[in-house]
Design a protein around this motif. Structure first.
Motif, PDB file in Angstrom:
ATOM      1  N   UNK A 103      25.922   5.851 -10.709  1.00  0.00           N
ATOM      2  CA  UNK A 103      26.420   4.527 -11.676  1.00  0.00           C
ATOM      3  C   UNK A 103      25.356   3.486 -11.612  1.00  0.00           C
ATOM      4  N   UNK A 104      25.527   2.324 -12.003  1.00  0.00           N
ATOM      5  CA  UNK A 104      24.264   1.284 -11.988  1.00  0.00           C
ATOM      6  C   UNK A 104      24.525   0.325 -10.682  1.00  0.00           C
ATOM      7  N   UNK A 105      23.261  -0.281 -10.266  1.00  0.00           N
ATOM      8  CA  UNK A 105      22.996  -0.952  -9.277  1.00  0.00           C
ATOM      9  C   UNK A 105      22.861  -2.420  -9.987  1.00  0.00           C
ATOM     10  N   UNK A 106      23.632  -3.739  -9.462  1.00  0.00           N
ATOM     11  CA  UNK A 106      23.223  -4.884 -10.004  1.00  0.00           C
ATOM     12  C   UNK A 106      22.888  -5.667  -8.896  1.00  0.00           C
ATOM     13  N   UNK A 107      21.773  -6.293  -9.019  1.00  0.00           N
ATOM     14  CA  UNK A 107      20.894  -7.086  -8.278  1.00  0.00           C
ATOM     15  C   UNK A 107      20.481  -8.541  -8.842  1.00  0.00           C
ATOM     16  N   UNK A 108      21.249  -9.651  -7.939  1.00  0.00           N
ATOM     17  CA  UNK A 108      21.015 -10.810  -8.524  1.00  0.00           C
ATOM     18  C   UNK A 108      19.746 -11.529  -8.058  1.00  0.00           C
ATOM     19  N   UNK A 124      18.079   5.031  -2.540  1.00  0.00           N
ATOM     20  CA  UNK A 124      19.436   5.591  -2.263  1.00  0.00           C
ATOM     21  C   UNK A 124      19.756   6.676  -3.575  1.00  0.00           C
ATOM     22  N   UNK A 125      18.932   6.548  -4.643  1.00  0.00           N
ATOM     23  CA  UNK A 125      18.973   7.451  -5.594  1.00  0.00           C
ATOM     24  C   UNK A 125      19.269   6.957  -7.068  1.00  0.00           C
ATOM     25  N   UNK A 126      19.647   5.481  -6.723  1.00  0.00           N
ATOM     26  CA  UNK A 126      20.046   4.859  -8.148  1.00  0.00           C
ATOM     27  C   UNK A 126      18.749   4.772  -9.296  1.00  0.00           C
ATOM     28  N   UNK A 127      19.164   4.936 -10.519  1.00  0.00           N
ATOM     29  CA  UNK A 127      17.986   5.312 -11.441  1.00  0.00           C
ATOM     30  C   UNK A 127      18.186   4.029 -12.646  1.00  0.00           C
ATOM     31  N   UNK A 128      19.357   3.399 -12.553  1.00  0.00           N
ATOM     32  CA  UNK A 128      19.745   2.216 -13.337  1.00  0.00           C
ATOM     33  C   UNK A 128      20.198   0.891 -12.647  1.00  0.00           C
ATOM     34  N   UNK A 129      19.187   0.244 -12.856  1.00  0.00           N
ATOM     35  CA  UNK A 129      19.193  -1.155 -12.240  1.00  0.00           C
ATOM     36  C   UNK A 129      19.121  -2.341 -13.190  1.00  0.00           C
ATOM     37  N   UNK A 130      20.225  -3.319 -13.021  1.00  0.00           N
ATOM     38  CA  UNK A 130      20.417  -4.483 -13.755  1.00  0.00           C
ATOM     39  C   UNK A 130      20.189  -5.496 -13.077  1.00  0.00           C
ATOM     40  N   UNK A 131      19.046  -6.563 -13.389  1.00  0.00           N
ATOM     41  CA  UNK A 131      18.664  -7.779 -12.548  1.00  0.00           C
ATOM     42  C   UNK A 131      19.473  -8.661 -13.341  1.00  0.00           C
ATOM     43  N   UNK A 171      28.079   0.535  -9.007  1.00  0.00           N
ATOM     44  CA  UNK A 171      28.706   0.814  -7.718  1.00  0.00           C
ATOM     45  C   UNK A 171      28.230  -0.112  -6.730  1.00  0.00           C
ATOM     46  N   UNK A 172      27.067  -0.738  -7.043  1.00  0.00           N
ATOM     47  CA  UNK A 172      26.541  -1.637  -6.038  1.00  0.00           C
ATOM     48  C   UNK A 172      26.210  -3.019  -6.578  1.00  0.00           C
ATOM     49  N   UNK A 197      35.987   0.074  -7.956  1.00  0.00           N
ATOM     50  CA  UNK A 197      36.798  -0.320  -6.526  1.00  0.00           C
ATOM     51  C   UNK A 197      36.090   0.485  -5.577  1.00  0.00           C
ATOM     52  N   UNK A 198      35.389   1.399  -5.759  1.00  0.00           N
ATOM     53  CA  UNK A 198      34.742   2.494  -4.392  1.00  0.00           C
ATOM     54  C   UNK A 198      33.362   1.804  -4.251  1.00  0.00           C
ATOM     55  N   UNK A 199      32.897   0.671  -4.844  1.00  0.00           N
ATOM     56  CA  UNK A 199      31.377   0.205  -4.700  1.00  0.00           C
ATOM     57  C   UNK A 199      31.428  -0.677  -3.679  1.00  0.00           C
ATOM     58  N   UNK A 200      30.322  -1.370  -3.663  1.00  0.00           N
ATOM     59  CA  UNK A 200      29.982  -2.238  -2.275  1.00  0.00           C
ATOM     60  C   UNK A 200      29.315  -3.424  -2.886  1.00  0.00           C
ATOM     61  N   UNK A 201      29.496  -4.817  -2.214  1.00  0.00           N
ATOM     62  CA  UNK A 201      29.060  -5.828  -2.452  1.00  0.00           C
ATOM     63  C   UNK A 201      28.251  -6.339  -1.104  1.00  0.00           C
ATOM     64  N   UNK A 202      26.752  -6.622  -1.410  1.00  0.00           N
ATOM     65  CA  UNK A 202      26.265  -7.141  -0.481  1.00  0.00           C
ATOM     66  C   UNK A 202      25.813  -8.700  -0.652  1.00  0.00           C
ATOM     67  N   UNK A 203      26.013  -9.485   0.520  1.00  0.00           N
ATOM     68  CA  UNK A 203      25.475 -10.862   0.594  1.00  0.00           C
ATOM     69  C   UNK A 203      24.356 -11.224   1.346  1.00  0.00           C
ATOM     70  N   UNK A 204      23.408 -11.783   0.758  1.00  0.00           N
ATOM     71  CA  UNK A 204      22.242 -12.033   1.460  1.00  0.00           C
ATOM     72  C   UNK A 204      22.422 -13.373   2.163  1.00  0.00           C
ATOM     73  N   UNK A 205      22.727 -14.564   1.503  1.00  0.00           N
ATOM     74  CA  UNK A 205      22.687 -15.757   1.847  1.00  0.00           C
ATOM     75  C   UNK A 205      23.847 -16.342   2.750  1.00  0.00           C
TER      76      UNK A 205
END
Length: 263
Positions: A103-108, A124-131, A171-172, A197-205
């Motif tokens: 699936x895709x990784x979304x990174x803000x 981790x193997x992601x090949x589709x990344x949305x900025x 998923x991320x 729903x099986x994904x993961x949210x990461x907060x940095x700030x």
């Protein structure tokens, strides 16, 4: 041992309270570099773009990642390190059993933290990344830089207003933006319509104020790495340059840190 810490790292007060066998010196990075006998300097990763051009030698890993969290000083020579890049994958292993990297990784965002997590997602193997951009031009520039070294990866730049139009293909989600400074972006991220729903949210700030993204992730029962846990992990890994200096496990350090910061 004598260690420097830049003034913009607010966690320094906590470190001073730990009673470590360290003589701490605080100041600007330029002032600290003039100090004698420092074994290293803890720096603010947000300053990575300003710091990197100042070093004569930069490893390929650090140069490509564009993320610096510690500066080792050996025989008067300064060497930037990226312990979060070296060990960051571990925090995902600690938090979730597995992520669907098909699936895709979304990174803000488009700063050093965003670039770091792009590299970790690829590892981790992601090949589709949305900025997810707060500034399209800056995000596009970052995508172009990443494309030069990250082959076989599809980078897309999305306006935050386009998030609600995305399919449920992620998923991320990693949010590197400050919630108070970017309320509109956070509001669009918080829809989470694009994340399984099986994904993961990461907060940095870290923030004491309510965070709608964190609230929505918890309400949706989506796994989450909170910012305080992430930053504690980064700090512990930065200290790993001096084995045994921190006499606590990550969990013990996190609890000490948490208790100090709520005072």
């Amino acid at each position: 041992m004598k260690l420097g810490v830049v003034e913009s790292l607010g966690i320094a007060e906590f470190w001073l309270s730990l009673g470590l066998p360290v003589e701490w010196v605080r100041g600007s990075f330029d002032d600290l570099m003039k100090q004698k006998d420092l074994a290293g300097i803890f720096v603010n990763p947000d300053d990575s773009a300003v710091l990197l051009p100042q070093f004569k030698k930069v490893s390929r890993l650090v140069q490509e990642t564009g993320f610096v969290d510690f500066v080792e000083i050996t025989r008067g020579e300064a060497h930037p390190k990226s312990y979060m890049r070296e060990h960051g994958i571990e925090i995902f292993v600690r938090s979730v059993a597995a992520l669907n990297n098909q699936k895709s990784a979304y990174i803000s965002g488009s700063g050093p933290w965003a670039q770091l997590f792009c590299h970790l997602a690829i590892q981790m193997g992601f090949r589709d990344i949305s900025l997810v951009a707060e500034n399209v031009d800056t995000a596009t520039d970052m995508a172009h830089r990443l494309e030069k070294t990250c082959f076989g990866v599809n980078f897309r730049v999305l306006l935050h207003s386009e998030l609600t139009l995305q399919p449920n293909n992620g998923s991320l989600l990693v949010n590197t933006l400050d919630a108070l400074e970017n309320p509109e972006v956070i509001a669009d991220l918080a829809y989470l319509n694009f994340l399984s729903l099986e994904g993961l949210v990461v907060e940095v700030r870290e923030a004491k104020e309510l965070n709608t993204l964190a609230d929505e992730a918890e309400n949706s029962k989506i796994a989450m790495i909170h910012a305080d846990r992430l930053q504690a992990f980064r700090e512990v890994k930065s200290f790993s340059h001096f084995p045994g200096l921190l006499p606590w496990s990550l969990d013990e350090y996190f609890e000490k840190r948490k208790s100090f910061l709520v005072k």
